[in-house]
Design a protein around this motif. Structure first.
Motif, PDB file in Angstrom:
ATOM      1  N   CYS A  83      65.347  26.106  97.464  1.00  0.00           N
ATOM      2  CA  CYS A  83      65.456  24.845  98.193  1.00  0.00           C
ATOM      3  C   CYS A  83      64.921  25.077  99.607  1.00  0.00           C
ATOM      4  N   SER A  84      63.852  24.403  99.961  1.00  0.00           N
ATOM      5  CA  SER A  84      63.248  24.575 101.288  1.00  0.00           C
ATOM      6  C   SER A  84      63.846  23.619 102.317  1.00  0.00           C
ATOM      7  N   ASP A  85      64.680  22.683 101.847  1.00  0.00           N
ATOM      8  CA  ASP A  85      65.343  21.723 102.731  1.00  0.00           C
ATOM      9  C   ASP A  85      66.747  22.259 103.038  1.00  0.00           C
ATOM     10  N   GLN A  86      66.930  22.824 104.233  1.00  0.00           N
ATOM     11  CA  GLN A  86      68.205  23.464 104.572  1.00  0.00           C
ATOM     12  C   GLN A  86      69.371  22.484 104.556  1.00  0.00           C
ATOM     13  N   GLU A  87      69.125  21.268 104.984  1.00  0.00           N
ATOM     14  CA  GLU A  87      70.182  20.255 104.988  1.00  0.00           C
ATOM     15  C   GLU A  87      70.635  19.936 103.567  1.00  0.00           C
ATOM     16  N   TYR A  88      69.680  19.795 102.664  1.00  0.00           N
ATOM     17  CA  TYR A  88      70.014  19.508 101.263  1.00  0.00           C
ATOM     18  C   TYR A  88      70.694  20.713 100.616  1.00  0.00           C
ATOM     19  N   GLU A  89      70.255  21.909 100.970  1.00  0.00           N
ATOM     20  CA  GLU A  89      70.873  23.131 100.442  1.00  0.00           C
ATOM     21  C   GLU A  89      72.354  23.193 100.822  1.00  0.00           C
ATOM     22  N   LYS A  90      72.659  22.944 102.099  1.00  0.00           N
ATOM     23  CA  LYS A  90      74.053  22.963 102.556  1.00  0.00           C
ATOM     24  C   LYS A  90      74.876  21.887 101.853  1.00  0.00           C
ATOM     25  N   PHE A  91      74.265  20.726 101.658  1.00  0.00           N
ATOM     26  CA  PHE A  91      74.925  19.611 100.978  1.00  0.00           C
ATOM     27  C   PHE A  91      75.322  20.001  99.548  1.00  0.00           C
ATOM     28  N   LEU A  92      74.387  20.647  98.839  1.00  0.00           N
ATOM     29  CA  LEU A  92      74.666  21.066  97.461  1.00  0.00           C
ATOM     30  C   LEU A  92      75.731  22.160  97.407  1.00  0.00           C
ATOM     31  N   LEU A  93      75.628  23.150  98.283  1.00  0.00           N
ATOM     32  CA  LEU A  93      76.600  24.249  98.283  1.00  0.00           C
ATOM     33  C   LEU A  93      78.008  23.730  98.596  1.00  0.00           C
ATOM     34  N   LYS A  94      78.095  22.788  99.525  1.00  0.00           N
ATOM     35  CA  LYS A  94      79.395  22.203  99.864  1.00  0.00           C
ATOM     36  C   LYS A  94      79.970  21.445  98.672  1.00  0.00           C
ATOM     37  N   LYS A  95      79.116  20.706  97.981  1.00  0.00           N
ATOM     38  CA  LYS A  95      79.557  19.943  96.821  1.00  0.00           C
ATOM     39  C   LYS A  95      80.053  20.867  95.708  1.00  0.00           C
ATOM     40  N   ILE A  96      79.303  21.936  95.459  1.00  0.00           N
ATOM     41  CA  ILE A  96      79.682  22.911  94.424  1.00  0.00           C
ATOM     42  C   ILE A  96      81.052  23.519  94.737  1.00  0.00           C
ATOM     43  N   ALA A  97      81.254  23.885  96.016  1.00  0.00           N
ATOM     44  CA  ALA A  97      82.521  24.491  96.425  1.00  0.00           C
ATOM     45  C   ALA A  97      83.678  23.504  96.343  1.00  0.00           C
ATOM     46  N   GLN A  98      83.472  22.287  96.842  1.00  0.00           N
ATOM     47  CA  GLN A  98      84.542  21.283  96.849  1.00  0.00           C
ATOM     48  C   GLN A  98      84.980  20.897  95.439  1.00  0.00           C
ATOM     49  N   LEU A  99      84.016  20.823  94.512  1.00  0.00           N
ATOM     50  CA  LEU A  99      84.333  20.424  93.143  1.00  0.00           C
ATOM     51  C   LEU A  99      84.771  21.602  92.274  1.00  0.00           C
ATOM     52  N   GLY A 100      84.677  22.816  92.803  1.00  0.00           N
ATOM     53  CA  GLY A 100      85.099  24.002  92.054  1.00  0.00           C
ATOM     54  C   GLY A 100      84.264  24.249  90.814  1.00  0.00           C
ATOM     55  N   LEU A 101      82.961  24.036  90.922  1.00  0.00           N
ATOM     56  CA  LEU A 101      82.089  24.137  89.747  1.00  0.00           C
ATOM     57  C   LEU A 101      81.688  25.581  89.465  1.00  0.00           C
ATOM     58  N   ASN A 102      81.462  25.859  88.194  1.00  0.00           N
ATOM     59  CA  ASN A 102      81.028  27.189  87.746  1.00  0.00           C
ATOM     60  C   ASN A 102      79.502  27.243  87.813  1.00  0.00           C
ATOM     61  N   VAL A 103      78.989  27.345  89.044  1.00  0.00           N
ATOM     62  CA  VAL A 103      77.548  27.306  89.278  1.00  0.00           C
ATOM     63  C   VAL A 103      77.087  28.604  89.931  1.00  0.00           C
ATOM     64  N   VAL A 104      76.034  29.183  89.373  1.00  0.00           N
ATOM     65  CA  VAL A 104      75.361  30.345  89.977  1.00  0.00           C
ATOM     66  C   VAL A 104      73.986  29.875  90.425  1.00  0.00           C
ATOM     67  N   TRP A 105      73.648  30.124  91.702  1.00  0.00           N
ATOM     68  CA  TRP A 105      72.376  29.646  92.245  1.00  0.00           C
ATOM     69  C   TRP A 105      71.546  30.824  92.748  1.00  0.00           C
ATOM     70  N   ASP A 106      70.415  31.069  92.092  1.00  0.00           N
ATOM     71  CA  ASP A 106      69.422  32.029  92.578  1.00  0.00           C
ATOM     72  C   ASP A 106      68.439  31.241  93.432  1.00  0.00           C
ATOM     73  N   ASN A 107      68.706  31.201  94.724  1.00  0.00           N
ATOM     74  CA  ASN A 107      67.928  30.369  95.647  1.00  0.00           C
ATOM     75  C   ASN A 107      66.673  31.122  96.103  1.00  0.00           C
ATOM     76  N   VAL A 108      65.787  31.359  95.160  1.00  0.00           N
ATOM     77  CA  VAL A 108      64.545  32.088  95.435  1.00  0.00           C
ATOM     78  C   VAL A 108      63.411  31.431  94.656  1.00  0.00           C
ATOM     79  N   PHE A 109      62.189  31.692  95.110  1.00  0.00           N
ATOM     80  CA  PHE A 109      61.021  31.250  94.352  1.00  0.00           C
ATOM     81  C   PHE A 109      60.808  32.217  93.203  1.00  0.00           C
ATOM     82  N   LEU A 110      60.759  31.702  91.978  1.00  0.00           N
ATOM     83  CA  LEU A 110      60.595  32.557  90.807  1.00  0.00           C
ATOM     84  C   LEU A 110      59.126  32.694  90.434  1.00  0.00           C
ATOM     85  N   SER A 111      58.688  33.908  90.207  1.00  0.00           N
ATOM     86  CA  SER A 111      57.340  34.134  89.696  1.00  0.00           C
ATOM     87  C   SER A 111      57.274  33.619  88.268  1.00  0.00           C
TER      88      SER A 111
END
Length: 337
Positions: free
Chosen positions: A203-231
């Motif tokens: 995610c190149s949009d830092q504001e959107y990245e923080k928004f998603l991470l906050k949502k994942i934490a608040q909802l207690g979701l079982n989410v793993v995020w590899d926040n990297v560009f994949l070859s």
């Protein structure tokens, strides 16, 4: 092939814009057009000179023209806008035929109004250039989005399926660049806590990245995020070990999805929103299902999952190289009339 005055066959000229992109889409289509006998050339100064010769013997294929006037610096965005306006008008006047391949309902990096985008779409229509898409639900005839594997390679993998190690297997994966138009934030609002989800993409949009991470934490979701560009290699490895790919794009954003074709080429089942694209694909293929938060559970996903080789066989029979060539023949035949 066309015939010159001496009766000899000469290659048919086709100009492609843009001539290359970050993914393989344009290269695969360029190869297909070459197999059909076209000499595919880039849009450059030679293109201008050729069309000004007034021979009207060249076809021009335009991709993403209306999308490319967004996501740039303020200074260059207007340069691109006027450049794209000139390209459409020039090609429309001097080319034998212009094929406008429309990929999206609206630009991915657009504004609230999308005035420039809407103007370019209007300009195409004003010039008498009809949109051709990669999906039949939008246009007839339509082109086909190619798979990212050759038919031979896909058939070999169908005949000799990889053994997937259970400890490596991902149940549901969202992959690719993490952008707001892909609607991931809306899906997270209803995603069940007990169903694991892997996000594989930067995610190149830092504001959107923080928004998603906050949502994942608040909802207690079982989410793993590899926040990297994949070859390409890393992405293929992820998809080979994925049962379902999540495509939650909002309706009226994209007409076709390259992620869909990448996923099914690796044998992944697909979960999608009830967009026009998602509904069309779910009616066409048993391995595509509309996301229903009320039904979502690991048991449900297991019950609807189709075998990897069956998905790949379906993909090959629907979107293989022969089918892509056939679609191009149909579109080009219409353009000859």
């Amino acid at each position: 092939m066309s015939v010159d005055e001496s009766g000899k066959h000469k290659p048919m000229k086709l100009y492609l814009y843009p001539s290359r992109s970050q993914n393989e889409f344009l290269a695969l289509n360029k190869k297909a057009l070459g197999e059909l006998g076209y000499t595919v050339k880039p849009v450059n100064k030679a293109f201008i000179r050729d069309l000004l010769s007034m021979k009207k013997d060249a076809i021009v294929v335009l991709h993403w023209v209306e999308d490319r006037v967004y996501g740039r610096t303020y200074r260059t965005v207007f340069q691109y806008f006027f450049k794209m306006v000139a390209l459409i008008i020039f090609a429309g006047i001097f080319a034998k035929k212009v094929i406008w391949v429309r990929h999206n309902f609206q630009p991915h990096n657009g504004s609230k109004t999308n005035y420039r985008y809407r103007f370019l779409c209007w300009l195409y229509k004003f010039m008498g250039i009809k949109a051709v898409s990669l999906e039949e639900y939008y246009s007839t005839p339509a082109l086909l989005h190619p798979l990212y594997k050759k038919d031979v390679q896909l058939q070999e993998e169908i005949d000799n399926p990889d053994i997937i190690e259970p400890e490596k297997s991902h149940l549901v994966v969202f992959f690719g660049a993490v952008k707001r138009y892909k609607n991931l934030h809306k899906i997270l609002d209803t995603w069940p806590q007990h169903v694991p989800l892997k996000i594989a993409g930067r995610c190149s949009d830092q504001e959107y990245e923080k928004f998603l991470l906050k949502k994942i934490a608040q909802l207690g979701l079982n989410v793993v995020w590899d926040n990297v560009f994949l070859s390409d290699e890393a992405l293929s490895d992820v998809l080979k070990n994925t049962r379902f790919v999540l495509l939650p794009h909002a309706d009226n954003t994209m007409i076709s999805s390259g992620s869909f074709y990448h996923a099914i080429g690796e044998g992944c089942n697909v979960l999608t929103n009830s967009s026009r694209f998602g509904l069309a694909k779910s009616e066409q293929h048993g391995f595509v299902n509309i996301y229903d938060p009320n039904a979502m559970s690991e048991a449900y996903l297991t019950s609807i999952h189709q075998d990897r080789t069956k998905v790949m066989h379906d993909a090959l029979s629907s979107y293989g190289q022969r089918q892509v060539l056939s679609a191009w023949r149909n579109v080009l035949a219409v353009s000859e009339r």
